[in-house]
Structures are given as structure tokens and as C-alpha cells.
Design an enzyme around this catalytic site. Structure first.
Site, short mmCIF file in Angstrom:
data_model
loop_
_atom_site.label_atom_id
_atom_site.label_comp_id
_atom_site.label_asym_id
_atom_site.label_seq_id
_atom_site.Cartn_x
_atom_site.Cartn_y
_atom_site.Cartn_z
N LYS A 74 -46.62 85.75 -15.16
CA LYS A 74 -45.60 84.72 -15.01
C LYS A 74 -46.31 83.46 -14.54
CE LYS A 74 -41.64 83.15 -12.40
NZ LYS A 74 -40.86 83.27 -11.14
N ALA B 55 -34.82 81.20 -11.63
CA ALA B 55 -34.67 80.32 -10.46
C ALA B 55 -33.29 79.67 -10.38
CB ALA B 55 -35.73 79.23 -10.41
N GLY B 56 -32.76 79.64 -9.16
CA GLY B 56 -31.54 78.91 -8.87
C GLY B 56 -30.27 79.72 -8.87
N ASN C 292 -34.86 86.34 -7.08
CA ASN C 292 -35.49 86.93 -5.90
C ASN C 292 -34.65 86.66 -4.65
OD1 ASN C 292 -38.91 86.90 -4.56
ND2 ASN C 292 -37.09 87.78 -3.73
#
Length: 257
Positions: free
Chosen positions: A96, A184-185, A206
């Protein structure tokens, strides 16, 4: 089935491994979420006084696919070096790719990102680039050899959810045959359902799980939301309309006098 770089996976949830209150909680969260891939930051776990070896052994024991990441890198050269170290540690060509350009928003430096992607694909890596929702950047990453794109929907850890759904829709339309993973977010399971309803193939998260009051339960909640969103997309959803449409026919209804 989700197919990423010729590997088929039954789960559409990719789960990060940072910030959990304990290794036991992390293990249970991965188990209850059913995640098929977990991401690991090589730099984070080997820095300072942390014992990286024990953590890496725990990750291996989870029995899921490991996706090392280059979190904390701010240049192409730094990311390439970290990726090569990760390949030695984990024995995988998957990486990643994160190249951060802005300290506050953690927005990717797309110029360094594309350069790092080009170098790594030439080195035999299967690159999962953390990128913006910009279509030109997406095209350049694909030209560099990437076969997966991972656009953000909001800054890392912000829990803001999709800030620009129209951009995500445009990206899905522009790259219909490329696996797209929102990275993300995402802060709530409903956010995950929304992006899956837009036709995205998977989500990576995460903080929303690791920082929850009950991370294993939150991991399970996200897994169910992802499945629901995917099923809704495949079923074909009713599009919004400006006017009311009666669900009961008005022709032939009973008339009382």
C-alpha cells in the site's frame, strides 16, 4: 468475490492494525470483521522502542493477507526504500503506497506518488496507491502500472465520511473495470454503505474501528454495512425523484358515493 492482482478474496473489508488498545482486541476485531486483508506500517512498528518482531508475528498468526504500507513517507525515494524493506520482512510483493504531502490533512503528494508507483511496479511490486479522487492522477497511476486505485473520501482519521460523493461517482464511471477501494475518512458503518452503493469494490479503514468503544463489534458492524451496500448496488436502487409517485394505483380504485 473481490479480485485484487489475481488474488480472489471473499471479504470487501481491508482493516488497519494501528491504535488498538491491545493485541487481543486487534485479533478479535479482525476475526469479527471477517477482513481478508490487514495493513501494517513497517515504519511505525519498527520505530522507537516498540517491539516490531512480536507485533509482526501476531499479524502473521491472524491468518489473513498482509498488505504492508509506506505510512509516514514523504518522498518517492523514502517510500520505495520502505516498500523494499517490507517485501523482505513479509515476503510479499503487495504494498500500500502512501506518500504524504500535507502534514495537517495528510493528503497524498500525487507527484511523488506517481513516481514511486512507477518505480515499484518496475521492481515487481503490486501497488495499492492511496490517492485523491482526481481523475488525472488516477489515469497516471494506471499508466505507471497500478491495477488498483484507493481514493480517499476524507482526510485520514477524520471520520467525516464522503465529502465529495460526486467525485467518487465520477471516478467509478471513469474507471469501470478497475478495482476501486475507498481508503481513509470513513467514520461510521453508514459511510461504508454509502460508498459501496456508489459501486466501489471495497473499503479500507482503521481509526473508526480501532478507536471505537468496542472495536470487535464495530468491525462486525462495518462488515455488515459493506455487504448491505454492495448488495444494494447490485440489486439496482431507486433513483431520487422530485415528485411523489404513489405506491398504490389510482386507476381502478374503489369509489364510494
Amino acid at each position: 468475490m473481490l479480485k485484487l492482482y489475481d488474488t480472489e478474496l471473499s471479504s470487501r473489508l481491508l482493516l488497519g492494525t494501528a491504535r488498538y488498545p491491545s493485541p487481543a482486541v486487534l485479533s478479535e476485531a479482525v476475526k469479527r470483521s471477517g477482513a481478508g486483508i490487514v495493513t501494517v506500517s513497517l515504519r511505525r512498528e519498527t520505530s522507537g522502542s516498540r517491539t516490531g518482531g512480536a507485533f509482526f508475528e501476531l499479524i502473521r498468526q491472524l491468518g489473513v493477507r498482509i498488505l504492508p504500507n509506506t505510512a509516514g513517507c514523504h518522498s518517492a525515494s523514502e517510500a520505495v526504500l520502505t516498500a523494499k524493506m517490507a517485501r523482505e520482512v513479509f515476503g510479499t510483493n503487495w504494498i500500500k503506497l502512501e506518500v504524504i504531502g500535507h502534514h495537517d490533512s495528510l493528503q497524498p503528494d500525487v507527484f511523488e506518488l506517481v513516481e514511486a508507483a512507477r518505480i515499484l511496479t518496475n521492481e515487481g511490486f503490486d501497488v495499492f496507491p492511496y490517492t485523491t479522487d482526481d481523475l488525472i492522477v488516477g489515469e497516471k497511476l494506471l499508466a505507471a502500472g497500478c491495477r488498483v486505485l484507493m481514493p480517499w473520501c476524507a482526510p485520514i482519521g477524520s471520520a467525516a465520511g464522503p465529502r465529495n460523493p460526486s467525485a467518487l461517482v465520477a471516478m467509478r464511471a471513469a474507471f469501470p473495470d478497475i478495482p476501486l477501494i475507498v481508503d481513509a475518512g470513513l467514520g461510521r458503518p453508514s459511510h461504508a454503505a454509502v460508498v459501496m452503493e456508489l459501486g466501489y469494490d471495497a473499503v479500507l479503514l482503521n481509526t473508526a474501528v480501532a478507536s471505537a468503544g468496542d472495536p470487535p463489534a464495530m468491525g462486525e458492524a462495518f462488515a455488515k454495512a459493506i455487504d448491505a451496500g454492495r448488495l444494494a448496488y447490485l440489486a439496482g436502487m431507486l433513483e431520487p425523484r422530485e415528485m411523489a409517485v404513489p405506491s398504490t394505483p389510482v386507476i381502478g380504485k374503489a369509489v364510494f358515493s
